[in-house]
Design an enzyme around this catalytic site. Structure first.
Site, PDB file in Angstrom:
ATOM      1  N   HIS A  64     -10.634  -2.696   4.357  1.00 31.28           N
ATOM      2  CA  HIS A  64     -10.469  -2.220   5.724  1.00 31.28           C
ATOM      3  C   HIS A  64     -11.259  -0.949   6.024  1.00 31.28           C
ATOM      4  O   HIS A  64     -11.223  -0.458   7.151  1.00 31.28           O
ATOM      5  CB  HIS A  64      -8.983  -1.972   5.987  1.00 31.28           C
ATOM      6  CG  HIS A  64      -8.448  -0.875   5.118  1.00 31.28           C
ATOM      7  ND1 HIS A  64      -8.394  -0.992   3.743  1.00 31.28           N
ATOM      8  CD2 HIS A  64      -7.992   0.360   5.408  1.00 31.28           C
ATOM      9  CE1 HIS A  64      -7.915   0.132   3.221  1.00 31.28           C
ATOM     10  NE2 HIS A  64      -7.655   0.970   4.212  1.00 31.28           N
ATOM     11  N   ASP A  65     -11.926  -0.386   5.008  1.00 28.75           N
ATOM     12  CA  ASP A  65     -12.708   0.840   5.214  1.00 28.75           C
ATOM     13  C   ASP A  65     -14.210   0.577   5.227  1.00 28.75           C
ATOM     14  O   ASP A  65     -14.990   1.473   5.541  1.00 28.75           O
ATOM     15  CB  ASP A  65     -12.430   1.850   4.085  1.00 28.75           C
ATOM     16  CG  ASP A  65     -11.003   2.372   4.089  1.00 28.75           C
ATOM     17  OD1 ASP A  65     -10.402   2.448   5.178  1.00 28.75           O
ATOM     18  OD2 ASP A  65     -10.490   2.693   3.000  1.00 28.75           O
TER      19      ASP A  65
ATOM     20  N   ASP B 167      -3.033   4.658  -2.526  1.00 25.62           N
ATOM     21  CA  ASP B 167      -4.096   5.255  -1.739  1.00 25.62           C
ATOM     22  C   ASP B 167      -4.585   6.542  -2.420  1.00 25.62           C
ATOM     23  O   ASP B 167      -3.775   7.368  -2.842  1.00 25.62           O
ATOM     24  CB  ASP B 167      -3.496   5.579  -0.360  1.00 25.62           C
ATOM     25  CG  ASP B 167      -4.519   5.854   0.691  1.00 25.62           C
ATOM     26  OD1 ASP B 167      -5.232   4.920   1.068  1.00 25.62           O
ATOM     27  OD2 ASP B 167      -4.589   7.007   1.165  1.00 25.62           O
TER      28      ASP B 167
ATOM     29  N   GLU C 131      -6.555   3.263  -5.769  1.00 24.62           N
ATOM     30  CA  GLU C 131      -7.802   3.542  -5.052  1.00 24.62           C
ATOM     31  C   GLU C 131      -8.338   4.859  -5.594  1.00 24.62           C
ATOM     32  O   GLU C 131      -7.697   5.899  -5.467  1.00 24.62           O
ATOM     33  CB  GLU C 131      -7.597   3.670  -3.541  1.00 24.62           C
ATOM     34  CG  GLU C 131      -8.936   3.759  -2.819  1.00 24.62           C
ATOM     35  CD  GLU C 131      -8.898   4.431  -1.440  1.00 24.62           C
ATOM     36  OE1 GLU C 131      -9.820   4.216  -0.664  1.00 24.62           O
ATOM     37  OE2 GLU C 131      -7.950   5.181  -1.150  1.00 24.62           O
TER      38      GLU C 131
ATOM     39  N   ASP D 261       0.874  -1.155   0.000  1.00 28.02           N
ATOM     40  CA  ASP D 261       0.000   0.000   0.000  1.00 28.02           C
ATOM     41  C   ASP D 261       0.917   1.212   0.000  1.00 28.02           C
ATOM     42  O   ASP D 261       1.846   1.285   0.801  1.00 28.02           O
ATOM     43  CB  ASP D 261      -0.830  -0.021   1.299  1.00 28.02           C
ATOM     44  CG  ASP D 261      -2.192   0.592   1.135  1.00 28.02           C
ATOM     45  OD1 ASP D 261      -2.270   1.660   0.513  1.00 28.02           O
ATOM     46  OD2 ASP D 261      -3.164   0.008   1.648  1.00 28.02           O
TER      47      ASP D 261
HETATM   48  C1  GLC Z   1      -7.798   5.513   1.999  1.00 25.86           C
HETATM   49  C2  GLC Z   1      -7.579   4.341   2.908  1.00 25.86           C
HETATM   50  C3  GLC Z   1      -8.086   4.693   4.270  1.00 25.86           C
HETATM   51  C4  GLC Z   1      -7.304   5.877   4.776  1.00 25.86           C
HETATM   52  C5  GLC Z   1      -7.414   7.045   3.822  1.00 25.86           C
HETATM   53  C6  GLC Z   1      -6.409   8.109   4.132  1.00 25.86           C
HETATM   54  O1  GLC Z   1      -9.138   5.735   1.751  1.00 25.86           O
HETATM   55  O2  GLC Z   1      -8.177   3.195   2.398  1.00 25.86           O
HETATM   56  O3  GLC Z   1      -7.982   3.631   5.169  1.00 25.86           O
HETATM   57  O4  GLC Z   1      -7.777   6.260   6.043  1.00 25.86           O
HETATM   58  O5  GLC Z   1      -7.161   6.658   2.487  1.00 25.86           O
HETATM   59  O6  GLC Z   1      -5.116   7.682   3.839  1.00 25.86           O
END
Ligand code: GLC
Length: 661
Positions: free
Chosen positions: A455-456, A327, A391, A225
């Protein structure tokens, strides 16, 4: 050597290809195509296509050589030599080819693989080898909650390594590790204090290298990540930036004065509650953060920032990581004029998360993002066989996802995350409509992907109803055309763990009650042993109360458990090209609470029928399937394998099945 090569029409192009092969470059990038690329053609495939003009010219060269060998007079020999030379060498002198060959020789690294291919009509392609990230399955590990080996209640890298046997047995192809870099853990690792280290909580660089080595030995890829949008406020770069207004790193971040009324620079909101600006007492300015105040956003309008981030990527690529999950990659650029965001017309106060009161038009969606993403892609693709996963926003409609694949010859992300299955209600016709349109929209040079949890988000089993529905969802995920992502714990049917507000750890859940992500991040349930076999001490987040029953050890022994279903589905997918690379076509059926589709490749055909309803269903799929009978090889109930009549296909409540046609 992995080469995708096309021998194209003209002799100089053939020579060019040959030269690249001889000098050992692993890839050749072509720039024009005259034919449609087969939709399942992957870069990384070994392809050899001989074009008719090439055959004619090479034939001419061969005849010239023959003429030299059989010449009776010196004159004939010279004529033969001239023919051979003209026919074969003429084209190589074109400036473009020389440039390309030199470029390959000097630069050493080239684009990962050929993305496009030119071929002559009617000639056949040979041998197929698709990229691992197209045929493979990615398993997301949330390291804090995966496996603790040093008894501090938090998972670690040695813990991941200790469970590789399990992952190998499960059959996944790659692991993606949520952040493991040094971090104050304000956002549990998504606040990175050093892009090129490992947090002591997780271990050391040596532990990391050992993990990569051990995973590779088992044929498992390792994806990291990477969080490019922001650093931790304890990152050295930010410490320098905030030390003084004239710090050379000041504008590596975004700073602004209060407005004329002494108010914040604009109306931008942070995702995790509150405003996107925090005042810095030392230097008397505000800095910008789309997430927590502990996560200041980097300024990608500065070239040094890009270069420093790209160097960090190379640090890991050189260590052998197989790619990155980036991310919030679509949100790196902010409006340099810092204009206010417009109000969100769909926002309902009291109903919606307050962070969504404004559209994030200026705070994260400034123009230029596609060029920037291409630069990220270029850095990674200078290394062979690596993947980029981006993402992007959670879109319920596929249209806005597609631009993140980039153009045919200007790639952006290999896999821009598709969160459609998370956003679409668990309803057969809605899911079918989404998959149909997404599958049709992914460009031929792109590749689809599907995600059911991370995880979100809430746990899959909690979101879709329960284990019965989660089984159908697993069959859906693992039989669609596109790379599947499995979130750790979903394969054993873990559900949300309710956490009382006073015990919530996730900053989003602390700042915005009701929105904690802790529910999906609880420790993996390995066994019925104390602390679920995850740790020898009380873990950092509470364990689910069902861990004595819902755990890896018990479910591995139970041939009809959801874990056994994942195991069977993964094995079946891996051994069935129709499922990995085959075409997708959905069928009209008389019940709109069932979703039926065909996957097909060469002579191999599979029908997948999913009953989303809580009642038995009988379907006539014979016409759509083009067959009257088939063989049911896998049911989500794992209790039958039998011949089936396709004109009266019986599905039990919440049953999915794979039928061989
Ligand atoms: C992304 C991650 C999340 C994180 C956010 C800020 O959405 O998946 O877990 O808190 O970015 O980095």
């Amino acid at each position: 050597m992995r080469v995708l090569i096309a021998i194209y029409g003209w002799p100089h192009e053939g020579l060019h290809a040959l030269a690249l092969l001889l000098i050992g470059r692993r890839a050749l990038r072509l720039t024009q195509t005259h034919v449609d690329i087969p939709p399942d053609l992957s870069d990384g495939q070994y392809v050899f296509v001989a074009g008719l003009p090439a055959l004619v010219f090479w034939g001419g060269a061969a005849l010239g050589l023959l003429g030299v060998l059989r010449a009776a007079t010196v004159g004939q020999a010279i004529l033969g030599l001239v023919v051979a030379l003209v026919m074969s060498l003429g084209g190589v002198s074109t400036l473009g080819d020389i440039y390309l060959i030199l470029n390959r020789l000097l630069v050493k690294r080239g684009p990962d693989d050929v993305q496009y291919m030119q071929s002559a009509k009617g000639l056949k392609m040979a041998e197929h080898k698709a990229f691992w990230w197209k045929t493979g399955i990615v398993y997301q590990i949330y390291p804090r909650s995966f496996m603790d080996t040093n008894g501090d209640g938090v998972g670690d890298l040695a813990g991941v390594a200790s469970r590789l046997d399990y992952l190998e047995w499960l059959g996944i192809d790659a692991i993606w590790l949520s952040p493991i870099y040094p971090s104050p853990m304000a956002d549990f690792g998504y606040d990175v204090a050093d892009y090129t280290g490992i947090d002591p909580l997780f271990g050391t660089l040596a532990d990391f290298d050992a993990l990569v080595h051990a995973a590779h030995e088992r044929g498992i890829k390792v994806v990291l990540d990477f969080v490019p949008n922001h650093t931790s406020n304890e990152h050295q770069w930010f410490l320098e930036a905030r030390s003084a207004r004239n710090s050379p790193k000041r504008d590596w971040y975004l700073w602004a004065d209060a407005d004329a009324d002494g108010e914040l620079p604009n109306n931008w909101l942070a995702y995790f509650g509150g405003r996107a600006w925090t005042f810095d007492d030392t230097t008397g300015q505000y800095y910008m953060h789309n997430f927590l105040p502990e996560q200041p956003d980097l300024n990608y309008h500065r070239d040094e920032v890009k270069q420093a981030v790209f160097d960090s990527l190379r640090f890991w690529l050189d260590r052998g990581v197989d790619g990155f999950r980036f991310d919030v990659i679509d949100r790196l650029l902010k409006d340099p004029q810092l204009r206010d965001n417009p109000p969100n017309p769909n926002f309902v106060q009291g109903r919606d998360n307050p962070t969504n009161a404004y559209l994030r038009l200026h705070s994260e969606a400034a123009p230029g993002i596609h060029d920037l993403i291409r630069e990220f892609q270029g850095v990674v693709k200078a290394y062979a066989d690596r993947v980029t996963i981006g993402e992007i926003q959670y879109f319920a409609d596929p249209t806005p996802m597609i631009p993140f694949y980039g153009e045919r010859e200007e790639h952006e992300m290999d896999l821009p995350f598709n969160f459609g299955l998370i956003l679409t209600p668990w309803n057969a016709s809605a899911i079918r409509a989404f998959v149909d349109s997404y599958d049709a929209m992914v460009p031929p040079y792109g590749w689809p992907n599907y995600v059911l949890g991370n995880h979100d988000q809430h746990r899959l089993a909690s979101r879709v109803g329960g284990e019965a529905q989660a089984r159908v969802a697993a069959m859906l995920l693992l039989t669609l055309r596109g790379t599947p992502f499995v979130y750790n714990g979903d394969e054993i049917g873990m559900h949300n763990v309710e956490i009382p507000q006073h015990l919530v750890k996730d900053p989003q859940g602390i700042n915005i009650p009701g929105y904690t992500r802790d529910v999906t991040r609880t420790p993996l349930q390995w066994s019925a042993a104390p602390f679920a076999g995850f740790s020898s001490v009380e873990p950092w987040l509470p364990l689910a109360d069902d861990y004595a029953v819902v755990n890896v050890e018990a479910e591995r022994k139970n041939p009809t458990s959801i874990l056994s279903l994942y195991h069977r589905l993964i094995a079946y997918r891996r051994s069935t090209p129709a499922l990995t690379l085959g075409s997708y076509e959905s069928l009209d059926v008389e019940r709109d609470d069932c979703f039926v589709y065909l996957r097909e490749r060469d002579q191999q055909r599979r029908l997948i029928a999913l009953n989303f309803s809580a009642a038995d269903r009988r379907l006539n799929v014979a016409a759509g399937a083009g067959a009257s009978t088939g063989r049911l090889v896998l049911s989500t109930h794992l209790d039958r394998e039998e011949p089936v009549d396709l004109s009266a296909l019986n599905l039990r409540a919440n049953e999915g099945m794979i039928v061989e046609l």
